[in-house]
Write a protein that holds these residues in place. Structure first.
Motif, short mmCIF file in Angstrom:
data_model
loop_
_atom_site.label_atom_id
_atom_site.label_comp_id
_atom_site.label_asym_id
_atom_site.label_seq_id
_atom_site.Cartn_x
_atom_site.Cartn_y
_atom_site.Cartn_z
N LEU A 141 0.83 -1.20 0.00
CA LEU A 141 0.00 0.00 0.00
C LEU A 141 0.87 1.25 0.00
CD1 LEU A 141 -2.81 1.21 0.04
CD2 LEU A 141 -2.80 0.98 2.52
N ARG A 142 1.94 1.25 0.81
CA ARG A 142 2.87 2.39 0.84
C ARG A 142 3.45 2.65 -0.55
NH1 ARG A 142 5.27 0.58 5.91
NH2 ARG A 142 6.72 -0.56 4.63
N LYS A 143 3.86 1.57 -1.21
CA LYS A 143 4.47 1.70 -2.53
C LYS A 143 3.46 2.25 -3.54
CE LYS A 143 6.95 -0.81 -6.08
NZ LYS A 143 7.40 -2.08 -6.59
N ALA A 144 2.24 1.73 -3.52
CA ALA A 144 1.21 2.20 -4.45
C ALA A 144 0.88 3.67 -4.21
CB ALA A 144 -0.05 1.35 -4.32
N LEU A 145 0.77 4.07 -2.95
CA LEU A 145 0.48 5.46 -2.63
C LEU A 145 1.63 6.37 -3.06
CD1 LEU A 145 -1.13 5.05 0.90
CD2 LEU A 145 -2.30 5.70 -1.21
N ALA A 146 2.86 5.93 -2.81
CA ALA A 146 4.03 6.73 -3.18
C ALA A 146 4.09 6.93 -4.69
CB ALA A 146 5.30 6.07 -2.67
N GLU A 147 3.83 5.88 -5.44
CA GLU A 147 3.85 5.99 -6.90
C GLU A 147 2.77 6.94 -7.40
OE1 GLU A 147 3.49 1.94 -8.22
OE2 GLU A 147 5.59 1.50 -7.81
N GLY A 148 1.58 6.84 -6.83
CA GLY A 148 0.49 7.73 -7.22
C GLY A 148 0.78 9.17 -6.88
N TYR A 149 1.32 9.40 -5.69
CA TYR A 149 1.61 10.77 -5.25
C TYR A 149 2.71 11.38 -6.11
CZ TYR A 149 2.31 14.72 -2.13
OH TYR A 149 2.40 15.99 -1.61
N GLU A 150 3.75 10.60 -6.40
CA GLU A 150 4.84 11.11 -7.23
C GLU A 150 4.40 11.34 -8.67
OE1 GLU A 150 7.92 8.31 -6.36
OE2 GLU A 150 8.47 9.35 -4.50
N ALA A 151 3.32 10.66 -9.09
CA ALA A 151 2.77 10.87 -10.43
C ALA A 151 1.88 12.12 -10.49
CB ALA A 151 1.98 9.64 -10.87
N GLY A 152 1.64 12.74 -9.33
CA GLY A 152 0.90 14.00 -9.31
C GLY A 152 -0.44 13.96 -8.61
N ALA A 153 -0.88 12.82 -8.12
CA ALA A 153 -2.17 12.74 -7.42
C ALA A 153 -2.07 13.44 -6.07
CB ALA A 153 -2.58 11.29 -7.23
N SER A 154 -3.19 13.99 -5.61
CA SER A 154 -3.21 14.63 -4.29
C SER A 154 -3.43 13.57 -3.21
CB SER A 154 -4.35 15.65 -4.23
OG SER A 154 -5.60 15.00 -4.26
N SER A 197 -6.48 9.03 -0.99
CA SER A 197 -7.25 8.48 0.14
C SER A 197 -8.62 8.01 -0.33
CB SER A 197 -7.37 9.49 1.28
OG SER A 197 -8.12 10.61 0.88
N ALA A 198 -9.24 8.75 -1.25
CA ALA A 198 -10.54 8.34 -1.78
C ALA A 198 -10.40 7.08 -2.64
CB ALA A 198 -11.15 9.47 -2.60
N GLU A 199 -9.37 7.03 -3.46
CA GLU A 199 -9.15 5.89 -4.35
C GLU A 199 -8.92 4.59 -3.57
OE1 GLU A 199 -5.72 4.38 -7.47
OE2 GLU A 199 -5.99 6.54 -7.17
N HIS A 200 -8.17 4.68 -2.48
CA HIS A 200 -7.82 3.49 -1.70
C HIS A 200 -8.73 3.29 -0.49
CE1 HIS A 200 -4.16 2.48 -3.93
NE2 HIS A 200 -4.03 3.79 -4.09
N GLU A 201 -9.76 4.15 -0.35
CA GLU A 201 -10.71 4.10 0.76
C GLU A 201 -10.02 4.14 2.12
OE1 GLU A 201 -13.20 0.70 0.06
OE2 GLU A 201 -14.20 1.67 -1.63
N TYR A 216 -7.61 10.51 5.26
CA TYR A 216 -6.56 11.43 4.84
C TYR A 216 -5.33 11.25 5.73
CZ TYR A 216 -4.13 15.82 3.93
OH TYR A 216 -3.18 16.76 3.61
N GLY A 217 -5.55 11.14 7.04
CA GLY A 217 -4.44 11.02 7.98
C GLY A 217 -3.62 9.76 7.77
N LEU A 218 -4.28 8.63 7.53
CA LEU A 218 -3.56 7.38 7.29
C LEU A 218 -2.80 7.46 5.97
CD1 LEU A 218 -2.74 4.52 7.98
CD2 LEU A 218 -4.88 3.74 6.96
N THR A 219 -3.42 8.04 4.96
CA THR A 219 -2.76 8.17 3.66
C THR A 219 -1.49 9.01 3.81
OG1 THR A 219 -4.89 8.02 2.55
CG2 THR A 219 -3.06 8.89 1.27
N ARG A 220 -1.61 10.11 4.52
CA ARG A 220 -0.45 10.98 4.73
C ARG A 220 0.64 10.27 5.54
NH1 ARG A 220 1.73 14.76 8.13
NH2 ARG A 220 2.50 16.65 7.15
N ALA A 221 0.22 9.54 6.57
CA ALA A 221 1.19 8.81 7.40
C ALA A 221 1.93 7.76 6.58
CB ALA A 221 0.49 8.16 8.58
N LEU A 222 1.22 7.05 5.71
CA LEU A 222 1.85 6.04 4.87
C LEU A 222 2.83 6.67 3.88
CD1 LEU A 222 -1.19 3.69 4.26
CD2 LEU A 222 0.87 3.15 5.58
N LEU A 223 2.48 7.83 3.35
CA LEU A 223 3.41 8.52 2.46
C LEU A 223 4.67 8.95 3.20
CD1 LEU A 223 0.91 10.71 0.41
CD2 LEU A 223 2.31 8.83 -0.47
#
Length: 88
Positions: A34-47, A52-56, A59-66
């Motif tokens: 999950l960390r890897k998928a979020l990092a790739e998405g964020y580095e590709a330009g996603a907010s 957080s909406a895409e992975h359900e 916001y706080g957990l998404t930010r913490a994982l990044l």
């Protein structure tokens, strides 16, 4: 008692939060994927909100994982207000 999986018993909820669905904590390899998928998405330009909406996730957990993935977070890039002509 209700359970989320076979190993973790969860007490029955009462009151306003009784319908809350408890999701299991993400640990080990699942969390790393999950960390890897979020990092790739964020580095590709996603907010963070879009991820957080895409992975359900919250916001706080998404930010913490990044942050765990050591991703450099972007600034919020607030746009300055447009200058209006002052009437003289």
């Amino acid at each position: 008692m209700s359970t989320t999986d076979e190993t973790t018993p969860v007490p029955e909820r009462r009151g306003a939060r009784r319908d809350l669905i408890r999701r299991p904590r993400r640990r080990g390899e699942d969390r790393a994927k999950l960390r890897k998928a979020l990092a790739e998405g964020y580095e590709a330009g996603a907010s963070i909100r879009a991820l957080s909406a895409e992975h359900e996730l919250s916001y706080g957990l998404t930010r913490a994982l990044l942050l765990e993935a050591e991703v450099a977070l972007r600034s919020r890039r607030r746009r300055p207000r447009p200058q209006t002509a002052v009437a003289q």
